[in-house]
Design a protein around this motif. Structure first.
Motif, PDB file in Angstrom:
ATOM      1  N   THR A  25       1.013  -1.097  -0.035  1.00 57.94           N
ATOM      2  CA  THR A  25      -0.077   0.163   0.296  1.00 57.94           C
ATOM      3  C   THR A  25       1.007   1.235  -0.074  1.00 57.94           C
ATOM      4  O   THR A  25       1.603   1.192   0.786  1.00 57.94           O
ATOM      5  N   HIS A  66      -0.827  -0.512  -4.680  1.00 54.96           N
ATOM      6  CA  HIS A  66      -2.351   0.060  -4.401  1.00 54.96           C
ATOM      7  C   HIS A  66      -2.336   1.140  -3.316  1.00 54.96           C
ATOM      8  O   HIS A  66      -1.557   1.205  -2.458  1.00 54.96           O
ATOM      9  N   THR A  67      -3.081   2.402  -3.622  1.00 54.79           N
ATOM     10  CA  THR A  67      -3.430   3.162  -2.683  1.00 54.79           C
ATOM     11  C   THR A  67      -4.134   2.963  -1.484  1.00 54.79           C
ATOM     12  O   THR A  67      -4.871   2.064  -1.781  1.00 54.79           O
ATOM     13  N   PRO A  68      -3.869   3.623  -0.251  1.00 54.48           N
ATOM     14  CA  PRO A  68      -4.863   3.389   0.861  1.00 54.48           C
ATOM     15  C   PRO A  68      -6.436   3.166   0.364  1.00 54.48           C
ATOM     16  O   PRO A  68      -6.759   4.071  -0.291  1.00 54.48           O
ATOM     17  N   ILE A  80      -6.732  -1.004   4.008  1.00 54.17           N
ATOM     18  CA  ILE A  80      -5.167  -1.218   3.490  1.00 54.17           C
ATOM     19  C   ILE A  80      -4.470   0.222   3.661  1.00 54.17           C
ATOM     20  O   ILE A  80      -5.000   1.129   3.062  1.00 54.17           O
ATOM     21  N   GLU A  81      -3.205   0.383   4.453  1.00 47.05           N
ATOM     22  CA  GLU A  81      -2.516   1.586   4.457  1.00 47.05           C
ATOM     23  C   GLU A  81      -1.214   1.356   4.570  1.00 47.05           C
ATOM     24  O   GLU A  81      -0.859   0.071   4.994  1.00 47.05           O
TER      25      GLU A  81
END
Length: 147
Positions: A25, A66-68, A80-81
């Motif tokens: 992320t 992937h972005t948060p 997700i972070e």
């Protein structure tokens, strides 16, 4: 909006068995893509846009960026972070190279931030660097088999 075409021959989808991909992320996909492709030498295979996934082939492995975001109905209530405390490590990539000093010099010249220089640990030489979001990457060269 149409999805970009995907070269299926380069997409991480095996015809049998399985392969490992690692989802990271990231706060800025463009910055992270640049790090994993231009500094570490990966190949961007899929880029579905700013807030969607990207897939990078990194040697014989795959990274999904992937972005948060909320995970969605697969895991309701989860998000997700990227890491928030780079002083704590819950996971890191381990990369093995043939010549650690050459790789260290090459990636440093390209802008990689190494936390340590390569150090001889007996069976291997290893050092650590961080990606733009603070994920740790262990870079190692096996030497026990050479001696």
């Amino acid at each position: 909006m149409s999805q970009p075409k995907i070269d299926r021959s380069k997409f991480p989808a095996p015809e049998q068995g399985f392969l490992v991909t690692f989802l990271l992320t990231v706060t800025d996909k463009q910055r992270s893509t640049k790090f994993y492709t231009e500094i570490l030498g990966g190949e961007l295979v899929v880029d579905r846009g700013k807030n969607e996934i990207s897939a990078i082939q990194l040697a014989n492995s795959w990274l999904i960026l992937h972005t948060p975001a909320e995970v969605g109905e697969d895991l309701p209530g989860f998000r997700i972070e990227p890491p928030t405390d780079t002083g704590r490590i819950s996971c890191y990539l381990e990369l093995r190279v043939a010549d650690i000093w050459q790789t260290y010099r090459e990636w440093s010249a390209k802008g990689a931030h190494f936390v340590t220089e390569p150090k001889d640990r007996g069976a291997e030489i290893r050092c650590y660097l961080r990606d733009p979001d603070g994920y740790y990457i262990e870079l190692g060269q096996e030497i026990a088999a050479l001696g």
